[in-house]
Design a protein around this motif. Structure first.
Motif, mmCIF file in Angstrom:
data_model
loop_
_atom_site.group_PDB
_atom_site.id
_atom_site.type_symbol
_atom_site.label_atom_id
_atom_site.label_comp_id
_atom_site.label_asym_id
_atom_site.label_seq_id
_atom_site.Cartn_x
_atom_site.Cartn_y
_atom_site.Cartn_z
ATOM 1 N N PRO A 151 0.840 -1.208 0.000
ATOM 2 C CA PRO A 151 0.000 0.000 0.000
ATOM 3 C C PRO A 151 0.871 1.253 0.000
ATOM 4 O O PRO A 151 2.087 1.179 0.210
ATOM 5 N N PRO A 152 0.291 2.418 -0.207
ATOM 6 C CA PRO A 152 1.084 3.665 -0.318
ATOM 7 C C PRO A 152 1.964 3.945 0.889
ATOM 8 O O PRO A 152 3.075 4.458 0.741
ATOM 9 N N GLU A 153 1.508 3.624 2.090
ATOM 10 C CA GLU A 153 2.311 3.957 3.272
ATOM 11 C C GLU A 153 3.595 3.140 3.376
ATOM 12 O O GLU A 153 4.500 3.497 4.125
ATOM 13 N N LYS A 154 3.718 2.036 2.619
ATOM 14 C CA LYS A 154 4.922 1.211 2.671
ATOM 15 C C LYS A 154 5.799 1.359 1.426
ATOM 16 O O LYS A 154 6.848 0.725 1.326
ATOM 17 N N PHE A 204 11.599 4.653 -9.329
ATOM 18 C CA PHE A 204 10.176 4.944 -9.523
ATOM 19 C C PHE A 204 9.382 3.648 -9.430
ATOM 20 O O PHE A 204 9.700 2.657 -10.104
ATOM 21 N N MET A 205 8.344 3.642 -8.624
ATOM 22 C CA MET A 205 7.514 2.454 -8.421
ATOM 23 C C MET A 205 6.082 2.793 -8.840
ATOM 24 O O MET A 205 5.376 3.544 -8.146
ATOM 25 N N PRO A 206 5.607 2.287 -9.963
ATOM 26 C CA PRO A 206 4.241 2.601 -10.437
ATOM 27 C C PRO A 206 3.185 2.066 -9.473
ATOM 28 O O PRO A 206 3.359 1.026 -8.839
ATOM 29 N N MET A 207 2.052 2.779 -9.403
ATOM 30 C CA MET A 207 0.930 2.395 -8.555
ATOM 31 C C MET A 207 -0.265 2.038 -9.420
ATOM 32 O O MET A 207 -0.481 2.613 -10.492
ATOM 33 N N ASP A 208 -1.058 1.106 -8.947
ATOM 34 C CA ASP A 208 -2.279 0.699 -9.635
ATOM 35 C C ASP A 208 -3.426 1.571 -9.126
ATOM 36 O O ASP A 208 -3.790 1.503 -7.938
ATOM 37 N N PRO A 209 -4.029 2.413 -9.975
ATOM 38 C CA PRO A 209 -5.095 3.316 -9.497
ATOM 39 C C PRO A 209 -6.346 2.576 -9.050
ATOM 40 O O PRO A 209 -7.119 3.091 -8.240
ATOM 41 N N GLU A 237 -2.496 0.201 -4.834
ATOM 42 C CA GLU A 237 -1.308 -0.513 -4.376
ATOM 43 C C GLU A 237 -0.266 -0.508 -5.473
ATOM 44 O O GLU A 237 -0.562 -0.228 -6.647
ATOM 45 N N SER A 238 0.982 -0.828 -5.097
ATOM 46 C CA SER A 238 2.054 -0.891 -6.105
ATOM 47 C C SER A 238 1.804 -2.058 -7.051
ATOM 48 O O SER A 238 1.094 -3.023 -6.716
ATOM 49 N N LYS A 239 2.401 -1.983 -8.250
ATOM 50 C CA LYS A 239 2.183 -3.011 -9.274
ATOM 51 C C LYS A 239 3.161 -4.179 -9.181
ATOM 52 O O LYS A 239 3.100 -5.105 -9.993
ATOM 53 N N GLY A 240 4.098 -4.138 -8.237
ATOM 54 C CA GLY A 240 5.007 -5.270 -8.070
ATOM 55 C C GLY A 240 6.298 -5.154 -8.851
ATOM 56 O O GLY A 240 7.048 -6.125 -8.943
ATOM 57 N N PHE A 241 6.554 -3.960 -9.415
ATOM 58 C CA PHE A 241 7.838 -3.755 -10.089
ATOM 59 C C PHE A 241 8.242 -2.300 -9.945
ATOM 60 O O PHE A 241 7.430 -1.444 -9.546
ATOM 61 N N ALA A 242 9.520 -2.015 -10.262
ATOM 62 C CA ALA A 242 10.041 -0.653 -10.125
ATOM 63 C C ALA A 242 11.107 -0.410 -11.184
ATOM 64 O O ALA A 242 11.710 -1.356 -11.716
ATOM 65 N N TYR A 243 11.309 0.882 -11.500
ATOM 66 C CA TYR A 243 12.377 1.304 -12.413
ATOM 67 C C TYR A 243 13.504 1.912 -11.591
ATOM 68 O O TYR A 243 13.273 2.702 -10.667
#
Length: 668
Positions: A42-45, A71-76, A80-86
């Motif tokens: 979630p956003p707080e983590k 950068f960690m994309p979020m699912d609107p 929650e985060s999408k499980g991957f990051a750049y």
């Protein structure tokens, strides 16, 4: 101002703003990586997870904007985060190192990183939705990989390596020329050495990027296996699988991500890889194959891990629990292994040897051992017997030696104990039979005792004969049994005693000075002794002997490293067919003796013809020389003005010189 005119400053210096900007922007994004299989949070983590990534990747290279380049994309929809990051690095090299070092990184049990370059993601997204099968590779005929078995003379082959040369030869009679025996030669064929597969189908060569296999009539490439700096290989007994191993040369060197890889020999597919869990400059605990290649296993902490070759997974998803296990060996004839477990709890639990069946995990036999200082296990080549040498420390100065002899083919696996009064130097089973040779005593002159497991057809260990005070430290049985070479290697300077175990008598004794290695050919008819430059820089070369100790071929080579006989696959004949052939052996012997006689006569006549041809060529040249001499005689007389080349004008003077070579005085 006219449009085509150019204005310049009076001082001749152009303003920097007026200089055209010719550099192109870099759109490749090679410095960006994608880290997949992250926890969905979630956003707080999110900030906490980003800090974990920054801490990990900052050790590899500088992240842009002082660590803000993650950068960690979020699912609107789920917030929650999408499980991957750049992750964006300042340079491309750091991005490449990050992919290499963290792909497969274990964040926790459920999250193992999958890391790749951003450009690879773009390539994956461009894959069309409809699958188009690639064209099948064009079939390439490799030829008969076992062509050498069809040789009319039933000869064996061997490979040698010296300096940077590699050569393969037929093992033929001494009258055969080297050019006729040579099968193949190649310069700089391998970096470190050669190794045959168990059935002789392939020859392996070692290279810095990996391993190559060769086979067929002309030894064409039959496989390539990329494993950087591979140091050791092992084939499964059926030649279906290949195990390659590597480790760092020094503790500070970079460690390979995959220390051990198991390959499919025919397809080249990587079946499974293992990471070296121990010191990175030491080899990983080696895998050992069952006799049929159905299982492979290695020792782990308090257990033996047995894997199925079919799916490359741990058998029944659990190890064989044997607390404290130190050594194990597979039976050469059935899916059974013997394991040694040292004493535990300060001797309260005795040491023991257990024999376990796979895959049932049934414990077939167990033997407790007390006051054990050391053990060694020796399986008979056909799995009929197991010998366990036990050294017992009775006191600080006293050590006793004994053998626990297991009879695997009998009911309840009975055990006999053979006590040896002196130090045991060497032990060897007769490959086809019930005998074994034992070297014992105080070096350099020791005793060699021959025992049999059967006495008049009954199961009883019996001493046959003891040879006393011989300079021997190694025993080499013929693969066919019956004959054995008792060798004095290393400090004993290569003394070779060719012994007939049926008649219990020596056939011949010879010497190969500084001999470092000895190996029998697959048929048991010939044996090779050689001096390898790996162990001895002088007297390098090899000698091929027949089983009776007669030297057939002597070859001296500077920087000679390796000699390996080409193995043969197991016989397809039944025991009944082999017995019928042995009964008809006199008939076959007469046939081959006649062929040998004809070959020797042909070689002798060929040598005679070669001498006659050389003599004829010499006489022809001499005749031409004399003809020219006479033809130019008149010209010489005119030039010299005299008959200086006429023999009548020469006077022959004979002088005799005497020299005393040796003087000996005898009194009568």
């Amino acid at each position: 101002m006219p449009a085509d005119s150019q204005w310049k400053r009076p001082d001749g210096d152009d303003d920097e703003d007026d200089i055209p900007f010719n550099k192109e922007l870099d759109y490749s994004m090679d410095n960006v990586i994608v880290v997949d299989n992250l926890p969905i949070v979630p956003p707080e983590k999110v900030e906490k997870l980003i800090n974990v990534l920054v801490k990990l990747y900052s050790k590899i290279g500088n992240i842009v904007q002082d660590g803000q380049g993650v950068f960690m994309p979020m699912d609107p929809n789920t917030n929650e985060s999408k499980g991957f990051a750049y992750v964006e690095f300042e340079d491309v090299q750091c991005a490449a190192q990050a992919v290499e070092q963290t792909d497969g990184h274990k964040l926790d049990k459920a999250h193992v990183f999958r890391v790749w370059r951003f450009n690879e993601v773009d390539r994956i997204l461009q894959v069309p939705d409809s699958y188009q099968a690639p064209p099948p590779p064009q079939y390439r005929e490799r030829g008969n990989l076992r062509q050498w078995l069809l040789d009319d003379k039933a000869r064996d082959q061997y490979v040698i390596r010296y300096a940077d040369e590699s050569e393969i030869f037929w093992n033929d009679g001494p009258e055969t020329k080297e050019e006729e025996r040579r099968v193949f030669e190649r310069k700089k064929w391998t970096d470190t050495g050669h190794q045959w597969s168990p059935h002789g189908t392939y020859l392996a060569t070692f290279h810095r990027p990996g391993l190559r296999l060769w086979g067929g009539d002309t030894f064409e490439a039959a496989g390539r296996f990329m494993h950087n700096n591979v140091k050791n290989i092992d084939f499964s007994p059926c030649e279906r699988y290949l195990v390659t191993s590597t480790w760092a040369d020094r503790p500070n060197d970079k460690e390979e991500a995959e220390g051990v890889i198991i390959w499919d020999v025919r397809t080249g597919e990587k079946k499974r890889a293992f990471k070296n869990e121990g010191p990175k400059d030491k080899p990983m605990e080696p895998f050992k194959w069952s006799f049929d290649g159905q299982y492979f296993a290695k020792i782990a902490t308090d257990s033996i891990q047995v894997y199925s070759a079919e799916d490359m997974k741990l058998l029944d998803k659990k190890s064989f629990k044997l607390p404290g296990v130190r050594e194990f060996r597979w039976s050469p004839a059935q899916n059974v292994f013997a394991a040694f477990i040292p004493a535990q709890d300060a001797g309260q639990s005795p040491a023991r040897v257990v024999i376990v069946e796979v895959p049932s995990r049934t414990e077939l036999r167990q033997k407790n051992l007390f006051s054990v200082a050391d053990t060694q296990m020796y399986w008979h080549p056909d799995g009929t017997y197991l010998a366990v040498k036990v050294d017992r420390q009775k006191s600080k100065k006293t050590t006793t030696y004994s053998f626990e002899l297991f009879r695997l083919k009998e009911r309840d696996i009975p055990i006999e104990v053979l006590e040896i009064p002196t130090q045991v130097v060497n032990f060897a089973w007769e490959p086809k039979g019930h005998r074994f040779a034992l070297v014992h005593g105080d070096p350099p002159r020791v005793d060699i005792s021959f025992y049999t497991m059967l006495k008049e057809g009954k199961a009883q260990v019996t001493l046959l004969k003891t040879l006393e005070k011989k300079p021997v430290n190694e025993v080499f049985w013929s693969p066919a049994g019956h004959h054995v070479v008792l060798a004095g290697m290393k400090s004993l300077n290569g003394i070779l005693n060719f012994f007939n175990a049926d008649d219990m008598e020596a056939m011949c004794e010879d010497e190969h000075f500084m001999c470092t290695d000895i190996c029998w050919d697959p048929t048991g008819r010939y044996i090779c002794s050689y001096v390898s430059a790996f162990r001895q820089p002088m007297e390098n070369g090899y000698v091929i002997w027949n089983f009776a100790g007669k030297a057939q071929l002597r070859v001296n080579k500077d920087k000679f490293f390796q000699f390996i006989w080409r193995p043969r696959p197991p016989s397809l004949l039944s025991g009944k067919q082999e017995r019928e052939i042995r009964k008809a052996l006199p008939e076959y012997s007469a046939k081959y003796q006649e062929e040998d006689r004809k070959a020797k006569e042909l070689a002798a006549s060929a040598a005679t013809r070669e001498k006659e041809a050389k003599r004829a060529a010499f006489e022809e040249g001499e005749a031409r020389r004399k003809a020219l001499y006479l033809e130019w005689q008149q010209d010489r007389r005119q030039l010299r003005g005299c008959l200086t080349d006429d023999e009548d004008n020469y006077e022959l003077v004979e002088e005799t010189f005497e020299e005393v070579l040796e003087m000996k005085e005898e009194r009568i």
